[in-house]
Enzyme design. Sequence first.
Site, PDB file in Angstrom:
ATOM      1  N   THR A 178       0.858  -1.173   0.000  1.00  0.00           N
ATOM      2  CA  THR A 178       0.000   0.000   0.000  1.00  0.00           C
ATOM      3  C   THR A 178       0.903   1.236   0.000  1.00  0.00           C
ATOM      4  OG1 THR A 178      -1.622  -1.178   1.339  1.00  0.00           O
ATOM      5  CG2 THR A 178      -1.628   1.215   1.544  1.00  0.00           C
TER       6      THR A 178
ATOM      7  N   GLY B 185       1.459  -3.935   4.071  1.00  0.00           N
ATOM      8  CA  GLY B 185       1.730  -5.361   4.087  1.00  0.00           C
ATOM      9  C   GLY B 185       0.474  -6.184   4.261  1.00  0.00           C
TER      10      GLY B 185
ATOM     11  N   GLY C 203      -2.627  -6.942   5.407  1.00  0.00           N
ATOM     12  CA  GLY C 203      -3.678  -6.206   6.104  1.00  0.00           C
ATOM     13  C   GLY C 203      -4.554  -7.045   6.999  1.00  0.00           C
TER      14      GLY C 203
END
Length: 325
Positions: free
Chosen positions: A165, A217, A219
């Site tokens: 993200t 990373g 989530g």
Amino acid sequence: MIVISNRAGASGIAETARLFSQRGTVLDAIEAGIRLVEADENVRSVGCGGWPNLLGEVQLDASIMDGRTLRAGAIGALTGYLHPITIARALMEKLPHVFLVDQGAARFANEIGAEAGENVIPDTQAVWEKWFRQELTDKEKALWPNAPLTELCKHAIDPEISKDTTVFIGQDSVGDVAAGTSTSGWGWKYPGRLGDSPVIGAGSYADNRYGACACTGMGEMTIRSGTARSVVLYMKKGATVEDAVYEAVEDMRALDGGVIGCVIIHAIDNRGRSKVVSVNGEADDHYWMWKEGYPAPVKELAEVIQISSVPVKKTVMDTYGEGRR
């Protein structure tokens, strides 16, 4: 003043720093930086050029939180629009809600005149089509797009091909704190999957009184742990920003089953101090930081802490070719 972004934020953090240096607001600066990352086709985990879901659609998530008011806006599973961070901010400022997804998010985006556009670029489409040809059985192809997706989601592709993200957290010249996120999520995810990025308290949280936190990373891990809110809460209870992040890492050790992988926790306190830890990460995991007086953002290494044994996974590019990098 301080701003931190993860490695995917490289194309936007200089603009955020420029706006900070001109005494811009933290919300404006974070939104501007994230918009540049969303437009960068070389970032395969955010915005235009992001990897698609199993059906070949790029679904975008984003959120923003104002640490002064504790208001927030979040968008999930959005298609057909180029800048979900701007839509999330408009939601925060115009609606009594916090979270819109899918068709409701797209309807709101249209009502506010958000910039529409196609996020599936030719390279993305070509890689997805190659996967479709090679991985699906004849029966699945005949049933497409109504073929069962459960086993494909579990076994066909490494879900962390995109790595990151983008997250931005910062404090401006008047002391206001904010956090922003934007992502296309896991590559080859089950349609409609939401990670932590749009989930306030999991992927990001900001509070002027204490600081801010944002995660990248895996989530699913930070949703289960409530990581971003936990870091800020630990600071509220008196922990330093460093110890608050360490406590959040300890919380993750309780996770049993499910997907366990890499999470990078980025945090600042309301005095401009920072800490970044890569959980189950690699030695070269890094982030970008700018503070008042810096001529330009600098790259820093995250501290790596292993909490489990994570196998090396195959990526979609390993399987289906280099594509456009």
